[in-house]
Design a protein around this motif. Structure first.
Motif, PDB file in Angstrom:
ATOM      1  N   TYR A 124      67.715  20.718 -16.057  1.00  0.00           N
ATOM      2  CA  TYR A 124      67.388  19.315 -16.346  1.00  0.00           C
ATOM      3  C   TYR A 124      68.482  18.394 -15.803  1.00  0.00           C
ATOM      4  O   TYR A 124      68.200  17.398 -15.134  1.00  0.00           O
ATOM      5  CB  TYR A 124      67.228  19.146 -17.863  1.00  0.00           C
ATOM      6  CG  TYR A 124      67.204  17.716 -18.341  1.00  0.00           C
ATOM      7  CD1 TYR A 124      66.022  16.971 -18.301  1.00  0.00           C
ATOM      8  CD2 TYR A 124      68.356  17.096 -18.826  1.00  0.00           C
ATOM      9  CE1 TYR A 124      66.003  15.650 -18.737  1.00  0.00           C
ATOM     10  CE2 TYR A 124      68.339  15.787 -19.265  1.00  0.00           C
ATOM     11  CZ  TYR A 124      67.161  15.067 -19.216  1.00  0.00           C
ATOM     12  OH  TYR A 124      67.138  13.754 -19.644  1.00  0.00           O
ATOM     13  N   TYR A 163      57.918  12.474  -9.172  1.00  0.00           N
ATOM     14  CA  TYR A 163      58.092  11.329 -10.093  1.00  0.00           C
ATOM     15  C   TYR A 163      58.866  10.199  -9.399  1.00  0.00           C
ATOM     16  O   TYR A 163      58.470   9.030  -9.451  1.00  0.00           O
ATOM     17  CB  TYR A 163      58.804  11.812 -11.359  1.00  0.00           C
ATOM     18  CG  TYR A 163      58.934  10.797 -12.477  1.00  0.00           C
ATOM     19  CD1 TYR A 163      58.344   9.537 -12.416  1.00  0.00           C
ATOM     20  CD2 TYR A 163      59.672  11.106 -13.628  1.00  0.00           C
ATOM     21  CE1 TYR A 163      58.489   8.619 -13.462  1.00  0.00           C
ATOM     22  CE2 TYR A 163      59.807  10.210 -14.667  1.00  0.00           C
ATOM     23  CZ  TYR A 163      59.227   8.966 -14.582  1.00  0.00           C
ATOM     24  OH  TYR A 163      59.367   8.062 -15.608  1.00  0.00           O
ATOM     25  N   TYR A 204      70.830   8.193 -26.383  1.00  0.00           N
ATOM     26  CA  TYR A 204      69.540   7.515 -26.246  1.00  0.00           C
ATOM     27  C   TYR A 204      69.060   6.825 -27.518  1.00  0.00           C
ATOM     28  O   TYR A 204      68.159   5.991 -27.459  1.00  0.00           O
ATOM     29  CB  TYR A 204      68.498   8.481 -25.680  1.00  0.00           C
ATOM     30  CG  TYR A 204      68.808   8.794 -24.231  1.00  0.00           C
ATOM     31  CD1 TYR A 204      68.765   7.790 -23.274  1.00  0.00           C
ATOM     32  CD2 TYR A 204      69.204  10.062 -23.821  1.00  0.00           C
ATOM     33  CE1 TYR A 204      69.082   8.052 -21.945  1.00  0.00           C
ATOM     34  CE2 TYR A 204      69.523  10.331 -22.500  1.00  0.00           C
ATOM     35  CZ  TYR A 204      69.459   9.322 -21.572  1.00  0.00           C
ATOM     36  OH  TYR A 204      69.781   9.576 -20.264  1.00  0.00           O
ATOM     37  N   PHE A 218      58.372  16.273 -16.613  1.00  0.00           N
ATOM     38  CA  PHE A 218      59.806  16.480 -16.360  1.00  0.00           C
ATOM     39  C   PHE A 218      60.412  17.439 -17.392  1.00  0.00           C
ATOM     40  O   PHE A 218      61.206  18.315 -17.043  1.00  0.00           O
ATOM     41  CB  PHE A 218      60.524  15.128 -16.393  1.00  0.00           C
ATOM     42  CG  PHE A 218      61.760  15.052 -15.531  1.00  0.00           C
ATOM     43  CD1 PHE A 218      61.683  14.640 -14.208  1.00  0.00           C
ATOM     44  CD2 PHE A 218      63.017  15.371 -16.044  1.00  0.00           C
ATOM     45  CE1 PHE A 218      62.823  14.556 -13.409  1.00  0.00           C
ATOM     46  CE2 PHE A 218      64.156  15.291 -15.263  1.00  0.00           C
ATOM     47  CZ  PHE A 218      64.065  14.886 -13.943  1.00  0.00           C
TER      48      PHE A 218
HETATM   49  C1  LIG Z   1      63.331  11.727 -16.214  1.00  0.00           C
HETATM   50  C2  LIG Z   1      64.087  10.726 -17.037  1.00  0.00           C
HETATM   51  N1  LIG Z   1      63.426   9.748 -17.669  1.00  0.00           N
HETATM   52  C3  LIG Z   1      64.159   8.850 -18.413  1.00  0.00           C
HETATM   53  C4  LIG Z   1      65.509   8.911 -18.541  1.00  0.00           C
HETATM   54  C5  LIG Z   1      66.265   7.938 -19.372  1.00  0.00           C
HETATM   55  N2  LIG Z   1      66.744   6.850 -18.612  1.00  0.00           N
HETATM   56  C6  LIG Z   1      66.140   9.922 -17.855  1.00  0.00           C
HETATM   57  N3  LIG Z   1      67.478  10.071 -17.910  1.00  0.00           N
HETATM   58  N4  LIG Z   1      65.438  10.850 -17.098  1.00  0.00           N
END
Ligand SMILES: Cc1ncc(CN)c(N)n1
Length: 220
Positions: free
Chosen positions: A40, A112, A163, A208
């Motif tokens: 990730y 994406y 977050y 994702f």
């Molecule tokens: C795929 C994804 N989407 C959203 C975020 C949060 N900005 C992130 N870090 N990565």
């Protein structure tokens, strides 16, 4: 009804699927294997660098200097807060310079970001914000939901704290308000296109997590 409310309702099923994805629940309870989180982090660093470029294209497409300035400030936020968090995670996860320099994005990360670039190059500022808003808003809702979670893994605790924080909430609300203001001034055809784009990004957010969880690679 506010345009943002309409979008949130339309995206509800895919957001619920994100909330209950094993990658997300595994961060909350600390059971997510670190090798999946590493996949990730590598893909997300790529994603965020593209995201910052799309925000910068928003600054260029804004029709007033105040909005250009704010979109540029959001680029700095992505660089200074999120990408630097990733730098820290990279150190904690032992990601080497070699791994970073030879890294190629997985299919979902590539698709994406391509969707966001498409919105940025073919649309107006409203299209750009519609495409990037799930990135802000979904993560904020996840951060908020996970606030009470206390996983043993320090990386996951930091991720949750980042977050769910107040600094992120303000940025999210600013973009929601901006999109609502733009939606009031454009045609219904524009609003429908923006809604489709928001929904595609929402589905990619789900994909994702899945990409990271399954350590997705190009099949050939
Ligand atoms: C795929 C994804 N989407 C959203 C975020 C949060 N900005 C992130 N870090 N990565």
């Amino acid at each position: 009804m506010l345009f943002s409310k309409r979008l949130r309702e339309a995206a509800d099923a895919s957001w619920e699927a994100s909330f209950s994805h094993p990658f997300v629940t595994g961060i909350a309870d600390g059971t997510l294997p670190l090798d999946r989180f590493k996949h990730y982090v590598l893909n997300d660093a790529y994603y965020l660098s593209c995201f910052a470029q799309v925000q910068a294209l928003g600054a260029a497409k804004a029709t007033d200097l105040h909005t250009s300035n704010r979109m540029a400030a959001h680029v700095q936020g992505t660089y200074g807060a999120e990408l630097s968090l990733h730098e820290k995670f990279s150190g904690m996860l032992g990601i080497t310079d070699e791994e970073r320099s030879s890294f190629q994005p997985a299919p979902t990360a590539y698709a994406y970001t391509s969707h966001m670039f498409r919105a940025a190059y073919t649309g107006h500022l409203g299209d750009i914000i519609a495409a990037i808003l799930p990135c802000y808003w979904l993560y904020y809702e996840i951060g908020e939901r996970l606030q009470g979670a206390k996983p043993d893994e320090p990386i996951y605790r930091e991720w949750i704290a980042a977050y769910g924080g107040e600094w992120f909430k303000e940025l999210v609300q600013e973009q929601i308000d901006r999109l609502d203001a733009i939606a009031d001034t454009v045609t219904e055809a524009d609003r429908e296109r923006m809604q489709r784009s928001f929904l595609i990004s929402s589905r990619y957010e789900y994909l994702f997590w899945d990409m990271a969880y399954k350590k997705e690679q190009w099949p050939v």
